[in-house]
Structures are given as C-alpha cells and as structure tokens.
Design an enzyme around this catalytic site. Structure first.
Site, PDB file in Angstrom:
ATOM      1  N   HIS A   3       1.887   4.267  -3.045  1.00 29.93           N
ATOM      2  CA  HIS A   3       1.921   5.723  -2.891  1.00 29.93           C
ATOM      3  C   HIS A   3       3.272   6.264  -3.359  1.00 29.93           C
ATOM      4  O   HIS A   3       3.340   7.231  -4.123  1.00 29.93           O
ATOM      5  CB  HIS A   3       1.728   6.106  -1.416  1.00 29.93           C
ATOM      6  CG  HIS A   3       0.329   6.011  -0.916  1.00 29.93           C
ATOM      7  ND1 HIS A   3      -0.742   6.603  -1.540  1.00 29.93           N
ATOM      8  CD2 HIS A   3      -0.171   5.405   0.202  1.00 29.93           C
ATOM      9  CE1 HIS A   3      -1.854   6.376  -0.844  1.00 29.93           C
ATOM     10  NE2 HIS A   3      -1.528   5.637   0.212  1.00 29.93           N
ATOM     11  N   HIS A  59       0.843  -1.197   0.000  1.00 22.90           N
ATOM     12  CA  HIS A  59       0.000   0.000   0.000  1.00 22.90           C
ATOM     13  C   HIS A  59       0.882   1.251   0.000  1.00 22.90           C
ATOM     14  O   HIS A  59       0.701   2.157  -0.827  1.00 22.90           O
ATOM     15  CB  HIS A  59      -0.908  -0.032   1.226  1.00 22.90           C
ATOM     16  CG  HIS A  59      -1.765   1.182   1.406  1.00 22.90           C
ATOM     17  ND1 HIS A  59      -3.134   1.147   1.303  1.00 22.90           N
ATOM     18  CD2 HIS A  59      -1.455   2.471   1.713  1.00 22.90           C
ATOM     19  CE1 HIS A  59      -3.629   2.354   1.525  1.00 22.90           C
ATOM     20  NE2 HIS A  59      -2.617   3.178   1.777  1.00 22.90           N
ATOM     21  N   GLU A  60       1.827   1.295   0.913  1.00 27.31           N
ATOM     22  CA  GLU A  60       2.707   2.464   1.009  1.00 27.31           C
ATOM     23  C   GLU A  60       3.649   2.552  -0.191  1.00 27.31           C
ATOM     24  O   GLU A  60       3.977   3.640  -0.668  1.00 27.31           O
ATOM     25  CB  GLU A  60       3.513   2.418   2.317  1.00 27.31           C
ATOM     26  CG  GLU A  60       2.684   2.320   3.583  1.00 27.31           C
ATOM     27  CD  GLU A  60       1.766   3.525   3.802  1.00 27.31           C
ATOM     28  OE1 GLU A  60       1.853   4.507   3.016  1.00 27.31           O
ATOM     29  OE2 GLU A  60       0.959   3.490   4.734  1.00 27.31           O
TER      30      GLU A  60
END
Length: 264
Positions: free
Chosen positions: A62, A58-59
């Site tokens: 980003h 997820h990170e």
C-alpha cells in the site's frame, strides 16, 4: 546530503522486521528438520511469523504504491521500513489479525497505513493503492503453493508441506476478504474512487463497522460454507487439497479447546 541521508533511513529495513523474518527462517528450518520436540509448537511459530511477514508486506505494498502515486509523506511515517510498530493502526494491522489467526484459524484483514489521498491525482492510482495490499496476499499464496503446482513435493517433509498448505489457506482467505467491496476493506477502496461524491458520503459512516460485519456474517453457517467452498476451490486450483490445509491448521492449533471453529 542531509536530505539523502534522511531518505535512506526512511527506507532502511527495520530490525524489528528482520527479527520476525529470522524467527520465520529458524522455525521453518525446525519444522523441515523435525528438530523441535513438539512439531505443533514449531509449526505455530513458523506460520505465525510468516503471517506477520505477509501482513508487513501487505502494508508495505500500500505504502510503496502510494509513494509512487504522489504521497511523498509515506517515507517520513516509517511505512517503508516494514516495521509493524510504525503503522497508524498497529492493533488493527497486526495484533488483531494474529489473535484471530490463533483463535479462529483464518486470515483476517488488517487496518491500512494512513495515506494522504489528497496528494494523489487520478482514480486509477487510488484504486491501485487499495488493490496493492491484497495482491501481495495473492502473490504470497502463489509462492507458498509453488511446490504443489510445480509437483516439487518430493523430499518435502510432511509437517512442512502441511504448514505451507495452511499458510496458503490464510493468504487466500485474507485476499478474498480484503477484496470484498465492503466499506473499510481494500475491495471498497478499489471501487470508491469511481463512486459519486454523494454515494461516498452516504457510505462513509459505515466504514468502521465493515470488518465487524464480515466477522459476524462468517458465523452464519450458510455463508460460512459458501466462503470456505470458494477458498477450497482456489486451493484446489493451486493443487493444494482442502484436507492438507485443514491438517496444517490442526497441526498449528495444538490447543483445540480455544478455537473459534470458523473453519468448515
């Protein structure tokens, strides 16, 4: 040569992340083969490690999107190594979601990597950076539920099937919560570039409290029921029944007295 070497090291997958993936693989095998003496412990380790892997991805989503959008400082910060210890808010990004998973049994959104937004031009790019994280949770949910919607469950052990159902449940809850247009969450980050400067300045002070507000709202029975009805509807659309996800959660939480009972 030095620049190329440095760039390569900035993007080399961290041994920490590889270790977490190894735990996920070994415990997944243990659940599949019923090797562990206690299936609950094996499911707990498998789901927890898989959940941490999804948080890292997820990170990473980003960070990778920000890199290609103009923030060239991302690599030097270690965000492309998938090392959870490199996050600006490791407690918010990893520790708190894992604790909430253990106690509450839902996929709580984490904190985000630090992105130098001033380096990025274009509102669409800013929105895409914010959306990239929860879209990873959506993809993870699709992968976890693939055996269900492909009708490929023949030969899949019951405990492993239930663990996948619960893991998919976590990804769906995380995606929904992250996409809420609440200050401090990715959903607000998607729409923020399209708001006026005045509105953004007025909302900005509330950003640190957005996640706390969501947690508080989930304690309200009426909101809690609506939220989980939506989660169940999405899981049903992926051919996963709410009962399977709940059974996977029961198998995961072999310490029922500690549960925060936020699920149904």
């Amino acid at each position: 040569m030095t620049t190329a070497t440095s760039r390569h090291s900035d993007r080399r997958i961290s041994p920490v992340f590889l270790g977490i993936v190894a735990v996920m693989a070994v415990t997944g095998w243990a659940v599949w083969t019923d090797f562990a003496a206690s299936p609950g412990v094996a499911v707990f380790l498998f789901v927890t490690s898989a959940w941490i892997v999804s948080l890292c991805l997820h990170e990473y989503a980003h960070a990778r999107t920000a890199l290609h959008s103009g923030d060239i400082t991302i690599g030097a910060k270690g965000y492309l190594t998938l090392n959870p210890l490199k996050y600006t808010h490791a407690v918010l990004s990893i520790v708190l979601p894992v604790i909430f998973l253990i106690l509450g049994g839902i996929g709580l959104p984490g904190g985000a990597v630090f992105i130098e937004r001033g380096r990025i031009r274009g509102r669409w790019k800013h929105s895409l950076i914010s959306a990239a994280g929860p879209l990873t949770n959506v993809l993870f949910a699709v992968v976890c539920t693939a055996p269900f919607w492909l009708d490929a469950l023949d030969g899949v052990p019951t405990d492993f099937r239930l663990a996948l159902a619960f893991l998919a449940f976590l990804q769906v809850t995380a995606a929904i919560l992250n996409f809420l247009p609440v200050p401090g969450l990715d959903g607000y980050g998607v729409i923020e570039p399209w708001l006026s400067y005045k509105v953004r300045r007025q909302i900005e002070p509330f950003a640190p409290f957005g996640l706390l507000a969501i947690i508080g709202l989930l304690w309200i029975p009426e909101i809690n029921h609506v939220f989980f009805d939506v989660v169940d509807a999405i899981l049903n659309g992926l051919n996963v029944s709410g009962n399977e996800a709940a059974a996977g959660g029961d198998l995961y939480q072999f310490w029922p007295d500690l549960s925060l009972n936020l699920q149904r």
